[in-house]
Design a protein around this motif. Structure first.
Motif, mmCIF file in Angstrom:
data_model
loop_
_atom_site.group_PDB
_atom_site.id
_atom_site.type_symbol
_atom_site.label_atom_id
_atom_site.label_comp_id
_atom_site.label_asym_id
_atom_site.label_seq_id
_atom_site.Cartn_x
_atom_site.Cartn_y
_atom_site.Cartn_z
ATOM 1 N N GLU A 1 0.838 -1.194 0.000
ATOM 2 C CA GLU A 1 0.000 0.000 0.000
ATOM 3 C C GLU A 1 0.879 1.251 0.000
ATOM 4 O O GLU A 1 1.909 1.282 0.670
ATOM 5 N N LYS B 1 0.970 5.525 0.398
ATOM 6 C CA LYS B 1 0.248 6.707 0.912
ATOM 7 C C LYS B 1 0.728 7.928 0.132
ATOM 8 O O LYS B 1 1.931 8.138 -0.006
ATOM 9 N N THR C 1 0.821 12.010 0.032
ATOM 10 C CA THR C 1 0.624 13.170 0.906
ATOM 11 C C THR C 1 0.955 14.438 0.142
ATOM 12 O O THR C 1 1.722 14.421 -0.810
ATOM 13 N N GLU D 1 -2.466 13.701 4.248
ATOM 14 C CA GLU D 1 -2.646 12.479 3.445
ATOM 15 C C GLU D 1 -3.821 12.695 2.507
ATOM 16 O O GLU D 1 -4.904 13.091 2.944
ATOM 17 N N THR E 1 -4.554 10.368 -0.348
ATOM 18 C CA THR E 1 -5.152 9.133 -0.841
ATOM 19 C C THR E 1 -4.197 7.968 -0.588
ATOM 20 O O THR E 1 -3.052 8.167 -0.179
ATOM 21 N N ARG E 2 -4.702 6.744 -0.797
ATOM 22 C CA ARG E 2 -3.855 5.546 -0.717
ATOM 23 C C ARG E 2 -4.076 4.720 -1.966
ATOM 24 O O ARG E 2 -5.183 4.714 -2.517
ATOM 25 N N LEU F 1 3.624 1.985 2.842
ATOM 26 C CA LEU F 1 3.002 1.547 4.096
ATOM 27 C C LEU F 1 3.218 0.038 4.149
ATOM 28 O O LEU F 1 2.629 -0.689 3.364
#
Ligand code: 1OR
Ligand code: 1OR
Length: 274
Positions: A158, A160, A162, A178, A180-181, A206
């Motif tokens: 995953e 992240k 920012t 942040e 979106t992921r 992540l």
């Protein structure tokens, strides 16, 4: 690596020299040591400059990889030097490596929605120009404001994304928001390549993240990365993903809407004329 290094030869280039002529048979693959070079492609018989290389990058792989005539003319616009790798060695190493990568990534690449406007053969060519990169938990993959030369597709893990607020570019990453992921099958890092602007946001791993990516180049050994791993640089990106540009641009329009919602400004992430 040593096979490649042994086989490479240095070639000095004069300003105005044609390193490659469109239509010729392919003899060598070239990695730029230094100098500037224009890329010309003939359109209805007339050569048009479609891009440049500025002291880095590589060219001449297409004719060797796909047994086709040279697709462009490369003209030095300054004195310079290139490293050449002959066709036989190139094919032995790169084509073998590509066949392995195709077997590994074929079904993954076929499942990616954003590549669906590419023919199967074109999608497989995307595989040829990417390498794998692994990031540790917390590692920074992209830094907002940096110049871009590569693009990422997540194979696992995953990521992240920012962003720092407008006018607060100097603040610590801790103060970034942040936005979106992303997970498997999604891409990022396309925006700066599409708009020719610095990175609009930062990206962090992540957990462990495996990406298909261009090797972000370390200048001195960058050419080895190409030879061993392949890079998806700006030219390859435009050439291969041109047909997907519309989907990417539509997604960029979404970023702008979200930006207004989050920060109340469009921060000029994409030049409307781009
Ligand atoms: P080659 O062996 O065909 C010419 O010899 C080289 O120019 C080619 O490999 C690529 O490495 C390089 N289209 C085709 N070839 C290109 C392009 C390109 N850019 C660099 N080369 N386009 C430009 C994309 C910015 C597409 C033009 C329509
Ligand atoms: P890049 O090359 O600019 C950072 O490097 C990447 O973050 C960017 O490409 C996109 O792939 C990705 N605005 C700008 N970039 C974004 C955004 C975004 N989301 C992901 N990226 N917005 C978020 C929309 C959900 C709008 C700003 C809030």
């Amino acid at each position: 690596m040593s096979q490649v290094l042994d086989a490479m030869f240095e070639k000095s280039v004069e300003g105005g020299e044609h390193v490659i002529d469109q239509g010729d048979d392919g003899d060598n693959f070239y990695v730029i040591d230094w100098g500037t070079y224009d890329i010309y492609v003939k359109c209805e018989g007339v050569g048009r400059c479609v891009g440049t290389y500025d002291n880095r990058g590589s060219f001449g792989e297409l004719a060797l990889m796909y047994n086709t005539p040279r697709a462009a003319t490369i003209i030095a616009t300054s004195p310079g030097a290139v490293w050449g790798l002959d066709r036989v060695t190139f094919r032995r190493i790169i084509v073998k490596n590509n066949a392995k990568k195709r077997r590994m990534y074929e079904s993954f690449i076929e499942s990616l929605p954003f590549l669906k406007s590419l023919e199967l053969s074109e999608r497989l060519k995307v595989v040829d120009v990417i390498g794998t990169k692994i990031y540790k938990d917390g590692e920074q993959i992209i830094a907002q404001g940096d110049m871009a030369d590569c693009f990422f597709i997540i194979e696992s893990g995953e990521v992240k994304i920012t962003m720092k607020r407008k006018g607060k570019q100097d603040v610590d990453e801790n103060e970034a928001v942040e936005i979106t992921r992303y997970t498997r099958g999604q891409y990022f890092g396309e925006l700066a390549l599409v708009t020719n602007k610095p990175r609009a946001a930062s990206a962090f791993a992540l957990g462990t993240v495996k990406c298909l990516a261009s090797s972000c180049r370390i200048p001195s050994i960058g050419f080895l990365f190409f030879v061993l791993d392949s890079v998806m640089d700006v030219q390859a990106f435009e050439r291969l993903l041109g047909p997907c540009m519309e989907i990417m641009k539509r997604n960029i329009a979404n970023y702008e809407e979200q930006l207004v919602a989050l920060f109340g400004t469009n921060m000029d992430i994409a030049d409307p004329s781009a």
